[in-house]
Design an enzyme around this catalytic site. Structure first.
Site, PDB file in Angstrom:
ATOM      1  N   ASN A 104       0.911  -1.217   0.043  1.00 35.82           N
ATOM      2  CA  ASN A 104      -0.138  -0.046   0.031  1.00 35.82           C
ATOM      3  C   ASN A 104       0.702   1.198   0.026  1.00 35.82           C
ATOM      4  O   ASN A 104       0.430   2.219   0.549  1.00 35.82           O
ATOM      5  CB  ASN A 104      -0.948   0.156   1.167  1.00 35.82           C
ATOM      6  CG  ASN A 104      -1.914  -1.190   1.242  1.00 35.82           C
ATOM      7  OD1 ASN A 104      -1.575  -2.230   2.159  1.00 35.82           O
ATOM      8  ND2 ASN A 104      -2.775  -1.192   0.262  1.00 35.82           N
ATOM      9  N   LYS A 192      -0.083 -13.119  -1.149  1.00 34.69           N
ATOM     10  CA  LYS A 192       1.024 -12.292  -2.029  1.00 34.69           C
ATOM     11  C   LYS A 192       2.245 -12.158  -1.451  1.00 34.69           C
ATOM     12  O   LYS A 192       3.049 -12.276  -2.423  1.00 34.69           O
ATOM     13  CB  LYS A 192       0.122 -11.071  -2.737  1.00 34.69           C
ATOM     14  CG  LYS A 192       0.761 -10.341  -3.736  1.00 34.69           C
ATOM     15  CD  LYS A 192       0.377  -8.796  -3.914  1.00 34.69           C
ATOM     16  CE  LYS A 192       1.235  -7.828  -2.595  1.00 34.69           C
ATOM     17  NZ  LYS A 192       0.967  -6.590  -2.882  1.00 34.69           N
ATOM     18  N   HIS A 212      -2.061  -4.885 -10.361  1.00 35.45           N
ATOM     19  CA  HIS A 212      -1.705  -4.881 -11.586  1.00 35.45           C
ATOM     20  C   HIS A 212      -1.780  -5.908 -12.210  1.00 35.45           C
ATOM     21  O   HIS A 212      -2.514  -6.094 -13.368  1.00 35.45           O
ATOM     22  CB  HIS A 212      -0.247  -4.212 -11.732  1.00 35.45           C
ATOM     23  CG  HIS A 212      -0.120  -2.907 -11.163  1.00 35.45           C
ATOM     24  ND1 HIS A 212      -0.868  -1.818 -11.738  1.00 35.45           N
ATOM     25  CD2 HIS A 212       1.074  -2.574 -10.268  1.00 35.45           C
ATOM     26  CE1 HIS A 212      -0.153  -0.542 -10.605  1.00 35.45           C
ATOM     27  NE2 HIS A 212       0.756  -0.996  -9.963  1.00 35.45           N
ATOM     28  N   ASP A 228     -11.764 -13.442  -8.142  1.00 34.38           N
ATOM     29  CA  ASP A 228     -11.102 -12.641  -7.125  1.00 34.38           C
ATOM     30  C   ASP A 228      -9.615 -13.076  -7.470  1.00 34.38           C
ATOM     31  O   ASP A 228      -9.044 -13.732  -7.808  1.00 34.38           O
ATOM     32  CB  ASP A 228     -11.495 -13.066  -5.769  1.00 34.38           C
ATOM     33  CG  ASP A 228     -11.274 -14.492  -5.333  1.00 34.38           C
ATOM     34  OD1 ASP A 228     -10.521 -15.169  -5.849  1.00 34.38           O
ATOM     35  OD2 ASP A 228     -12.144 -14.876  -4.489  1.00 34.38           O
TER      36      ASP A 228
END
Length: 288
Positions: A104, A192, A212, A228
């Site tokens: 973030n 991730k 992305h 998702d």
């Protein structure tokens, strides 16, 4: 697990409370894209457009060094610039914390946060012994300092309690499923982040799905429109050939940051406008 390891924290990268029992299950068995030919075509077109992203060259070098003794055939094209100077492989723990700090925020801010952290606390033992507030101050330039400091302290506390030392190098000797199980024990470390550690720091054939990559995969039909991120990760890891995963992931990430046609989000980086280029990821291009 000790109390420190069980403490509830806010998740940094979208980790859900329930994860699939099998890390190799196929969520979309009837969706037959991407094909290996599509993957290679997209990789080649993005490489021609952007060149290989220089920030990932050192990781690519370490992958090729690891692969060299085990295979005589080229795993992918030799994209490494021999004059790229960073030959030292970073530790797995350094890599994990860098990825946590990248959540973030911009790449520049996360780099500043890690540099500040290492400047204030030269060793991970120093970070472990530090007050949480001091750690927050050291990484504040990267944003979300309280959450990220809490995650970092938790990782170090769990390592100290379980292993007696602040080191993750033992992961290099484990299987992919064992690595995922180990890293998933750390609160705040989601799928991730685990996939990034696997791909960048452990030279494993994994395919992280960030915003992305996720947006592009849906836009070009590599996953169903209702997909998702977690299911996209499972699907793409099944469909994309191992020898293409690293290059394709780095190039999709880079393209997503730079191409206005592939993302709706703004960026502090210079974007490619329609005047600069015609986006190669149009339907007629990527369908083999």
């Amino acid at each position: 697990m000790q109390k420190t390891c069980k403490r509830k924290q806010l998740q940094l990268d979208g980790r859900s409370q329930k994860t699939p029992k099998s890390t190799t299950e196929e969520p979309y068995p009837c969706h037959h894209r991407p094909t290996p030919e599509e993957c290679r075509a997209v990789r080649d077109k993005l490489l021609a457009l952007h060149g290989f992203p220089p920030e990932f060259l050192k990781y690519r070098r370490h992958r090729l060094i690891k692969m060299e003794p085990f295979s005589n055939k080229a795993q992918s094209e030799p994209l490494i610039n021999s004059e790229d100077g960073d030959h030292k492989e970073e530790s797995v723990l350094d890599g994990l914390i860098k990825i946590v700090l990248s959540q973030n925020t911009t790449e520049l801010n996360s780099q500043k946060a890690f540099a500040s952290l290492k400047s204030v606390f030269p060793t991970w033992e120093d970070v472990y012994a530090a007050e949480t507030k001091s750690l927050e101050n050291a990484i504040r330039c990267g944003g979300l300092a309280p959450r990220k400091a809490s995650c970092i302290k938790n990782v170090l506390s769990c390592l100290h309690e379980r292993k007696g030392k602040l080191c993750l190098e033992y992961l290099r000797d484990l299987s992919v499923d064992e690595i995922k199980s180990e890293l998933s024990n750390f609160k705040g470390v989601g799928p991730k982040t685990v996939a990034c550690v696997l791909m960048f720091n452990l030279q494993q054939d994994d395919f992280p799905v960030d915003t992305h990559v996720f947006e592009i995969a849906r836009a070009i039909g590599w996953v169903p429109a209702v997909a998702d991120r977690n299911k996209t990760y499972l699907h793409l890891n099944r469909r994309i050939p191992n020898e293409l995963k690293f290059d394709l992931n780095c190039l999709l990430y880079t393209h997503g940051k730079l191409c206005r046609k592939c993302t709706m989000k703004g960026s502090s980086q210079k974007k490619l406008t329609s005047k600069d280029c015609s986006c190669p990821l149009s339907v007629n291009v990527v369908k083999g």
